[in-house]
Design a protein around this motif. Structure first.
Motif, PDB file in Angstrom:
ATOM      1  N   ASN A 155       0.818  -1.220   0.000  1.00 41.21           N
ATOM      2  CA  ASN A 155       0.000   0.000   0.000  1.00 41.21           C
ATOM      3  C   ASN A 155       0.853   1.273   0.000  1.00 41.21           C
ATOM      4  O   ASN A 155       0.529   2.269   0.609  1.00 41.21           O
ATOM      5  N   ASP A 156       1.998   1.218  -0.704  1.00 40.47           N
ATOM      6  CA  ASP A 156       2.886   2.376  -0.733  1.00 40.47           C
ATOM      7  C   ASP A 156       2.377   3.471  -1.662  1.00 40.47           C
ATOM      8  O   ASP A 156       2.637   4.648  -1.459  1.00 40.47           O
ATOM      9  N   ASP A 157       1.655   3.076  -2.717  1.00 45.00           N
ATOM     10  CA  ASP A 157       1.263   4.034  -3.739  1.00 45.00           C
ATOM     11  C   ASP A 157       0.026   4.835  -3.379  1.00 45.00           C
ATOM     12  O   ASP A 157      -0.086   6.006  -3.708  1.00 45.00           O
ATOM     13  N   GLU A 158      -0.931   4.223  -2.709  1.00 41.32           N
ATOM     14  CA  GLU A 158      -2.167   4.929  -2.409  1.00 41.32           C
ATOM     15  C   GLU A 158      -2.800   4.398  -1.132  1.00 41.32           C
ATOM     16  O   GLU A 158      -2.464   3.319  -0.652  1.00 41.32           O
ATOM     17  N   ASN A 159      -3.702   5.185  -0.583  1.00 43.13           N
ATOM     18  CA  ASN A 159      -4.386   4.774   0.633  1.00 43.13           C
ATOM     19  C   ASN A 159      -5.406   3.675   0.341  1.00 43.13           C
ATOM     20  O   ASN A 159      -5.863   3.512  -0.787  1.00 43.13           O
ATOM     21  N   ASN A 213      -8.938   2.261   0.061  1.00 43.41           N
ATOM     22  CA  ASN A 213     -10.218   2.885  -0.239  1.00 43.41           C
ATOM     23  C   ASN A 213     -11.298   2.259   0.637  1.00 43.41           C
ATOM     24  O   ASN A 213     -11.848   1.209   0.323  1.00 43.41           O
ATOM     25  N   ARG A 242     -12.079  17.789   1.132  1.00 44.74           N
ATOM     26  CA  ARG A 242     -10.746  17.950   0.522  1.00 44.74           C
ATOM     27  C   ARG A 242     -10.428  19.424   0.269  1.00 44.74           C
ATOM     28  O   ARG A 242      -9.276  19.857   0.448  1.00 44.74           O
ATOM     29  N   LYS A 265      -9.915   8.814   0.323  1.00 47.74           N
ATOM     30  CA  LYS A 265      -8.785   8.080  -0.250  1.00 47.74           C
ATOM     31  C   LYS A 265      -7.610   9.001  -0.611  1.00 47.74           C
ATOM     32  O   LYS A 265      -6.461   8.563  -0.661  1.00 47.74           O
ATOM     33  N   LYS A 266      -7.896  10.275  -0.820  1.00 48.90           N
ATOM     34  CA  LYS A 266      -6.860  11.208  -1.267  1.00 48.90           C
ATOM     35  C   LYS A 266      -6.194  11.970  -0.117  1.00 48.90           C
ATOM     36  O   LYS A 266      -5.415  12.893  -0.357  1.00 48.90           O
ATOM     37  N   LYS A 320      -0.602  10.943   2.841  1.00 49.65           N
ATOM     38  CA  LYS A 320      -0.195   9.822   3.690  1.00 49.65           C
ATOM     39  C   LYS A 320       0.314  10.262   5.067  1.00 49.65           C
ATOM     40  O   LYS A 320       0.011   9.643   6.086  1.00 49.65           O
ATOM     41  N   GLU A 342     -12.688  -2.335  -7.091  1.00 46.97           N
ATOM     42  CA  GLU A 342     -12.013  -1.132  -7.576  1.00 46.97           C
ATOM     43  C   GLU A 342     -12.059  -1.063  -9.097  1.00 46.97           C
ATOM     44  O   GLU A 342     -12.317  -0.015  -9.689  1.00 46.97           O
TER      45      GLU A 342
END
Length: 286
Positions: free
Chosen positions: A6-10, A12, A165, A188-189, A192, A229
């Protein structure tokens, strides 16, 4: 077993598979109760899960299903819906669900005074009301005397993450507010570093995040998450394709209308072709 870095994105949390997994199954009562009490600003003590499929059918045999449905403190009900795809008529969908749920919860022979309070919590990844506030609450009220409400019957909450956001970009969010922390998890955005800070601040959010990570270590669970997804990406791609096709077809139809009018006015065919971009042969046919 597989490892999810899960390094690229949170993660969901609004994922169609994951959300009911974290908040809609036995063993998730603590997390679900925290979500309800936080977002609806309540102090409920207990809950039990009830079937989330509502009786009846709607639009082309599609059954009415809410993500999570619970009986709360033995006499009230809470519906929780996580919605990623934009629906301009979502408020009407909420009313439809409320109308379907209410008679189901009133037993035959019961007095109307036993009609339960139904709380609906909707977490949306799109703007619905465009008020500038990321959350809103609706109860039936009297237009003349606004203090007169029927809040013992229905209460509907909307969380609009795009507005959250925007507030985040303006540094207008208070991390001491548990509602903000919880919605940053659902967003999700969320950056991090900020998400990690929120996880450390809130033991409940820490547990939710840890539970999701553990679930996604299982290959079967992870594949179900990925399929959900991908289904969402496919839906968005279909919408974009339809919009592009509609614009193209709209342009063509518009040009044809212009060509027909110019031809009726006896304009030279070659000039009509130059103006509209339609071939001379096509113009001769119309």
């Amino acid at each position: 077993m597989i490892t999810i870095s899960n390094d690229d994105e949170n993660i969901n949390f609004l994922n169609d598979y994951l959300f009911p997994k974290i908040f809609g199954e036995k063993g998730c009562e603590e997390e679900t109760l925290y979500l309800i009490n936080t977002l609806a600003e309540k102090n409920f003590k207990s809950l039990t899960y009830v079937p989330n499929e509502l009786k009846g059918k709607y639009k082309m045999n599609k059954k009415s299903i809410t993500d999570v449905l619970v009986k709360i403190d033995d006499d009230n009900y809470v519906s929780i819906e996580a919605q990623i795809e934009k629906q301009d008529d979502f408020h009407k969908r909420c009313q439809f669900y409320y109308c379907k749920m209410t008679p189901a919860f009133l037993l035959e022979g019961d007095d109307y005074e036993n009609l339960p309070l139904v709380v609906m919590i909707n977490i949306l990844n799109f703007n619905l009301h465009k008020t500038g506030y990321y959350r809103s609450k609706f109860v039936p009220w009297d237009e003349i005397c606004k203090k007169l409400t029927l809040d013992d019957i229905q209460e509907t909450h909307f969380i609009e993450l795009p507005t959250l956001r925007r507030e985040l970009k303006k540094h207008e969010l208070d991390l001491n507010d548990p509602k903000v922390r919880l919605n940053l998890l659902f967003n999700k955005k969320t950056p991090k570093k900020l998400l990690q800070k929120v996880i450390k601040m809130d033991k409940h959010i820490n547990k939710m995040h840890e539970k999701a990570q553990i679930a996604l270590q299982n290959q079967e669970e992870y594949l179900a998450y990925i399929r959900a997804e991908q289904a969402e990406l496919d839906r968005k791609a279909q919408i974009r394709y339809g919009e592009r096709k509609g614009k193209i077809e709209g342009k063509i139809e518009g040009k044809m209308e212009v060509a027909i009018k110019l031809k009726k006015l006896a304009y030279p065919i070659k000039e009509i072709a130059e103006v509209t971009g339609i071939s001379v042969e096509k113009i001769r046919e119309i």
